[in-house]
Design a protein around this motif. Structure first.
Motif, PDB file in Angstrom:
ATOM      1  N   ALA A 150       2.608  10.109  -0.810  1.00 58.34           N
ATOM      2  CA  ALA A 150       1.705   9.375  -1.382  1.00 58.34           C
ATOM      3  C   ALA A 150       0.208   9.573  -1.232  1.00 58.34           C
ATOM      4  CB  ALA A 150       1.881   7.719  -0.719  1.00 58.34           C
ATOM      5  N   VAL A 151      -0.706   9.236  -2.185  1.00 59.79           N
ATOM      6  CA  VAL A 151      -2.183   9.327  -1.874  1.00 59.79           C
ATOM      7  C   VAL A 151      -2.841   8.077  -2.038  1.00 59.79           C
ATOM      8  CG1 VAL A 151      -4.221  10.411  -2.854  1.00 59.79           C
ATOM      9  CG2 VAL A 151      -1.791  11.617  -3.043  1.00 59.79           C
ATOM     10  N   LYS A 152      -3.461   7.632  -1.169  1.00 62.03           N
ATOM     11  CA  LYS A 152      -4.240   6.283  -1.244  1.00 62.03           C
ATOM     12  C   LYS A 152      -5.451   6.185  -2.307  1.00 62.03           C
ATOM     13  CE  LYS A 152      -5.064   4.265   2.645  1.00 62.03           C
ATOM     14  NZ  LYS A 152      -5.582   3.756   4.066  1.00 62.03           N
ATOM     15  N   VAL A 153      -5.582   5.367  -3.058  1.00 60.24           N
ATOM     16  CA  VAL A 153      -6.573   5.203  -3.962  1.00 60.24           C
ATOM     17  C   VAL A 153      -7.296   3.983  -4.042  1.00 60.24           C
ATOM     18  CG1 VAL A 153      -5.481   6.749  -5.700  1.00 60.24           C
ATOM     19  CG2 VAL A 153      -5.133   4.390  -5.609  1.00 60.24           C
ATOM     20  N   ASP A 154      -8.595   3.947  -4.541  1.00 60.91           N
ATOM     21  CA  ASP A 154      -9.434   2.656  -4.469  1.00 60.91           C
ATOM     22  C   ASP A 154      -8.537   1.536  -5.192  1.00 60.91           C
ATOM     23  OD1 ASP A 154     -11.275   4.222  -3.098  1.00 60.91           O
ATOM     24  OD2 ASP A 154     -12.551   4.540  -5.086  1.00 60.91           O
ATOM     25  N   ASP A 155      -8.678   0.206  -4.305  1.00 65.03           N
ATOM     26  CA  ASP A 155      -8.257  -0.710  -5.024  1.00 65.03           C
ATOM     27  C   ASP A 155      -8.826  -1.351  -6.233  1.00 65.03           C
ATOM     28  OD1 ASP A 155      -6.925  -0.731  -2.582  1.00 65.03           O
ATOM     29  OD2 ASP A 155      -7.778  -2.583  -1.827  1.00 65.03           O
ATOM     30  N   GLU A 156      -9.911  -1.018  -6.682  1.00 65.48           N
ATOM     31  CA  GLU A 156     -10.637  -1.493  -7.827  1.00 65.48           C
ATOM     32  C   GLU A 156     -10.176  -0.765  -8.873  1.00 65.48           C
ATOM     33  OE1 GLU A 156     -13.696   1.366  -6.302  1.00 65.48           O
ATOM     34  OE2 GLU A 156     -12.457   0.059  -5.318  1.00 65.48           O
ATOM     35  N   LEU A 157      -9.730   0.540  -8.925  1.00 64.79           N
ATOM     36  CA  LEU A 157      -9.095   1.253  -9.860  1.00 64.79           C
ATOM     37  C   LEU A 157      -7.853   0.522 -10.527  1.00 64.79           C
ATOM     38  CD1 LEU A 157      -9.559   5.104  -8.315  1.00 64.79           C
ATOM     39  CD2 LEU A 157     -11.173   3.779 -10.023  1.00 64.79           C
ATOM     40  N   ASP A 158      -7.824   0.831 -11.842  1.00 63.01           N
ATOM     41  CA  ASP A 158      -6.754   0.282 -12.529  1.00 63.01           C
ATOM     42  C   ASP A 158      -5.069   1.225 -12.297  1.00 63.01           C
ATOM     43  OD1 ASP A 158      -4.646  -0.670 -14.299  1.00 63.01           O
ATOM     44  OD2 ASP A 158      -5.927  -0.736 -16.154  1.00 63.01           O
ATOM     45  N   PRO A 360       3.137   8.460 -22.251  1.00 62.37           N
ATOM     46  CA  PRO A 360       3.328   7.066 -22.066  1.00 62.37           C
ATOM     47  C   PRO A 360       3.421   6.608 -20.972  1.00 62.37           C
ATOM     48  CG  PRO A 360       5.029   8.591 -23.426  1.00 62.37           C
ATOM     49  CD  PRO A 360       3.926   9.553 -22.934  1.00 62.37           C
ATOM     50  N   VAL A 361       2.885   5.531 -20.651  1.00 60.82           N
ATOM     51  CA  VAL A 361       2.905   4.812 -19.284  1.00 60.82           C
ATOM     52  C   VAL A 361       3.927   3.497 -18.947  1.00 60.82           C
ATOM     53  CG1 VAL A 361       1.558   3.966 -17.430  1.00 60.82           C
ATOM     54  CG2 VAL A 361       0.778   5.881 -18.774  1.00 60.82           C
ATOM     55  N   LEU A 362       4.727   3.625 -18.356  1.00 62.61           N
ATOM     56  CA  LEU A 362       5.599   2.324 -18.377  1.00 62.61           C
ATOM     57  C   LEU A 362       5.043   1.185 -17.503  1.00 62.61           C
ATOM     58  CD1 LEU A 362       9.283   4.096 -18.002  1.00 62.61           C
ATOM     59  CD2 LEU A 362       8.222   2.951 -19.800  1.00 62.61           C
ATOM     60  N   ILE A 363       4.750   0.104 -17.952  1.00 61.54           N
ATOM     61  CA  ILE A 363       4.208  -0.894 -16.954  1.00 61.54           C
ATOM     62  C   ILE A 363       5.365  -1.843 -16.447  1.00 61.54           C
ATOM     63  CG2 ILE A 363       2.645  -3.141 -16.960  1.00 61.54           C
ATOM     64  CD1 ILE A 363       1.278  -0.315 -17.569  1.00 61.54           C
ATOM     65  N   ILE A 364       5.734  -1.448 -15.143  1.00 60.12           N
ATOM     66  CA  ILE A 364       6.686  -1.787 -14.448  1.00 60.12           C
ATOM     67  C   ILE A 364       6.465  -3.366 -13.860  1.00 60.12           C
ATOM     68  CG2 ILE A 364       8.291  -1.514 -12.516  1.00 60.12           C
ATOM     69  CD1 ILE A 364       7.749   1.549 -12.974  1.00 60.12           C
ATOM     70  N   ASP A 365       5.298  -3.623 -13.522  1.00 56.94           N
ATOM     71  CA  ASP A 365       4.893  -5.110 -13.016  1.00 56.94           C
ATOM     72  C   ASP A 365       3.921  -5.387 -13.989  1.00 56.94           C
ATOM     73  OD1 ASP A 365       4.014  -7.193 -11.714  1.00 56.94           O
ATOM     74  OD2 ASP A 365       3.338  -6.245  -9.883  1.00 56.94           O
ATOM     75  N   SER A 366       4.307  -6.480 -15.084  1.00 54.63           N
ATOM     76  CA  SER A 366       3.612  -6.891 -16.022  1.00 54.63           C
ATOM     77  C   SER A 366       2.655  -7.934 -15.521  1.00 54.63           C
ATOM     78  CB  SER A 366       4.586  -7.588 -17.244  1.00 54.63           C
ATOM     79  OG  SER A 366       5.345  -8.617 -16.493  1.00 54.63           O
ATOM     80  N   ASP A 367       2.665  -8.439 -14.296  1.00 49.05           N
ATOM     81  CA  ASP A 367       2.045  -9.407 -13.512  1.00 49.05           C
ATOM     82  C   ASP A 367       0.742  -9.126 -12.848  1.00 49.05           C
ATOM     83  OD1 ASP A 367       3.552 -11.670 -14.425  1.00 49.05           O
ATOM     84  OD2 ASP A 367       4.945 -11.534 -12.792  1.00 49.05           O
ATOM     85  N   TYR A 368       0.603  -7.442 -12.680  1.00 50.37           N
ATOM     86  CA  TYR A 368      -0.556  -6.764 -12.157  1.00 50.37           C
ATOM     87  C   TYR A 368      -1.732  -6.803 -13.033  1.00 50.37           C
ATOM     88  CZ  TYR A 368      -3.484  -2.850 -10.948  1.00 50.37           C
ATOM     89  OH  TYR A 368      -4.478  -1.940 -10.565  1.00 50.37           O
ATOM     90  N   VAL A 369      -2.867  -7.225 -12.187  1.00 53.12           N
ATOM     91  CA  VAL A 369      -4.193  -7.405 -12.729  1.00 53.12           C
ATOM     92  C   VAL A 369      -5.028  -6.436 -11.927  1.00 53.12           C
ATOM     93  CG1 VAL A 369      -5.940  -8.956 -12.939  1.00 53.12           C
ATOM     94  CG2 VAL A 369      -3.676  -9.899 -13.234  1.00 53.12           C
ATOM     95  N   PRO A 370      -5.684  -5.532 -12.976  1.00 51.11           N
ATOM     96  CA  PRO A 370      -6.423  -4.588 -12.113  1.00 51.11           C
ATOM     97  C   PRO A 370      -7.648  -5.133 -11.260  1.00 51.11           C
ATOM     98  CG  PRO A 370      -6.163  -3.916 -14.300  1.00 51.11           C
ATOM     99  CD  PRO A 370      -5.532  -5.442 -14.101  1.00 51.11           C
ATOM    100  N   GLY A 371      -7.940  -4.473  -9.946  1.00 45.34           N
ATOM    101  CA  GLY A 371      -8.891  -5.072  -9.016  1.00 45.34           C
ATOM    102  C   GLY A 371      -8.651  -6.143  -8.415  1.00 45.34           C
ATOM    103  N   LYS A 372      -7.203  -6.760  -8.455  1.00 47.72           N
ATOM    104  CA  LYS A 372      -6.738  -7.833  -7.486  1.00 47.72           C
ATOM    105  C   LYS A 372      -5.424  -7.205  -6.669  1.00 47.72           C
ATOM    106  CE  LYS A 372      -8.502 -11.598 -10.620  1.00 47.72           C
ATOM    107  NZ  LYS A 372      -8.185 -12.647 -11.297  1.00 47.72           N
TER     108      LYS A 372
END
Length: 372
Positions: A150-158, A360-372
């Motif tokens: 794993a690599v940690k990334v900024d929370d505000e990124l999509d 192609p990118v699979l959206i596995i969590d459709s409830d995810y909101v970027p930045g939250k």
């Protein structure tokens, strides 16, 4: 713990989404990741159809991005709520890992391509029966990985955009930035304008190459290549590639070349377009071999060919670097991506196979909101 996953039951079978896959208990140094999205890579397709084989049934996926749900008691670098990108696993203890070359980990195949965890235990089971994993992660589901995955990334990124940084984009860019290391004013030709090739081109531009030549047979991809940093493009269906590259470089040829196709004829062309002393990197898996005349070409003109695994990258260093390039508008990898619902994995995989969609990118969590 029961999880939803996209499973390939046998060679060349379609993906089947199941709700009854059992996730192994966490170890002391594990982190459990709720997957938000995952890219689809040609390596996934190679394993699905049997061009390369781990085991069946198998849960594929190795370009995942998600949110840490739980951590083991010995985990020191992550906490619940952290946003992460997943990549390959390296042991960290062998001589090559200690030299800072995790892509040459002595245990790379056993750790990433054996279908089981590094300690030999199952990552996933179904009704108590073994289900193989990929890259010690399998990102087409919620998963448990080691810290080194794993690599940690900024929370505000999509997060929906970031998963492919863990394989395709870090491979293409790392081949240029870490292995070839062109200097400002050098020239580079990249064969193939998929995700890996486009990443290599963007890295060539970042490195200051005055000629970044993109080569493919699909005009729409070549147009995107120009948008992302190629100074020149060549459709190899229509012209002699070697002649065109020589014309673009005042008859000399390029200092560097990257082949992302694994096609014997194209690999040979990637050598022929080099100037004296030039180097080509071959980064596609292929069962084919280069003929003797080509090897003589290498010897006579003192050209070099190098094999590169995963861009010689250190994910914990290279992925954050790519994100900084992205923030600065220098690495617009998201222009290659198209989102698909997880349930539409077959359509997404076909779009990848046909070349209709670069990443192609699979959206596995459709409830995810970027930045939250």
């Amino acid at each position: 713990m029961k999880i939803k996953a996209a499973v390939v039951e046998k060679q060349n079978a379609d993906f089947t989404i199941k709700d009854d896959i059992e996730l192994a208990p966490m170890g002391a140094d594990d982190i459990q990741v709720h997957m938000v999205a995952s890219g689809i890579c040609h390596s996934d397709e190679a394993l699905r159809v049997g061009d390369a084989v781990i085991d069946y049934p198998i849960i594929l996926g190795h370009e995942g991005a998600g949110i840490v749900e739980k951590v083991g008691p010995e985990v020191t670098q992550f906490k619940p709520g952290d946003h992460v990108v997943l990549s390959f696993y390296a042991c960290g203890n062998c001589d090559n890992c200690l030299k800072g070359i995790p892509t040459q980990c002595r245990n790379y195949a056993a750790n990433n391509l054996s279908g089981v965890r590094p300690d030999g235990s199952d990552h996933f089971t179904e009704n108590g029966e073994h289900v193989a994993d990929m890259f010690d992660q399998s990102s087409f589901t919620t998963t448990v990985v080691r810290e080194r995955n794993a690599v940690k990334v900024d929370d505000e990124l999509d997060l929906r955009k970031l998963g492919p940084l863990g394989c395709g984009y870090v491979t293409g860019s790392g081949t240029v930035l870490n292995t070839l290391k062109p200097r400002p004013g050098d020239t580079i030709a990249v064969f193939g304008t998929g995700a890996v090739g486009l990443a290599a081109m963007m890295a060539g531009k970042i490195s200051g190459c005055t000629k970044v030549i993109g080569i493919d047979i699909v005009d729409s991809r070549l147009e995107l290549a120009k948008e992302l940093g190629a100074t020149d493009v060549i459709n190899s269906r229509n012209v002699d590639v070697v002649e065109e590259v020589k014309k673009l470089t005042n008859g000399r040829g390029v200092n560097w070349a990257v082949d992302t196709t694994g096609i014997t004829q194209v690999m040979e062309q990637s050598i022929q377009v080099l100037t004296q002393g030039g180097t080509t990197a071959t980064i596609a898996v292929t069962p084919n071999h280069i003929d003797l005349d080509t090897w003589n070409d290498l010897c006579v003109d003192d050209k070099k060919i190098v094999g590169v695994n995963m861009g010689d990258s250190i994910p914990q260093i290279d992925i954050p670097r790519l994100i900084e390039f992205y923030k600065a508008g220098m690495f617009d990898f998201d222009k290659t991506e198209k989102f698909f619902k997880f349930e539409d994995i077959k359509e997404a995989n076909e779009a990848s196979r046909s070349g209709e969609v670069i990443k192609p990118v699979l959206i596995i969590d459709s409830d995810y909101v970027p930045g939250k």
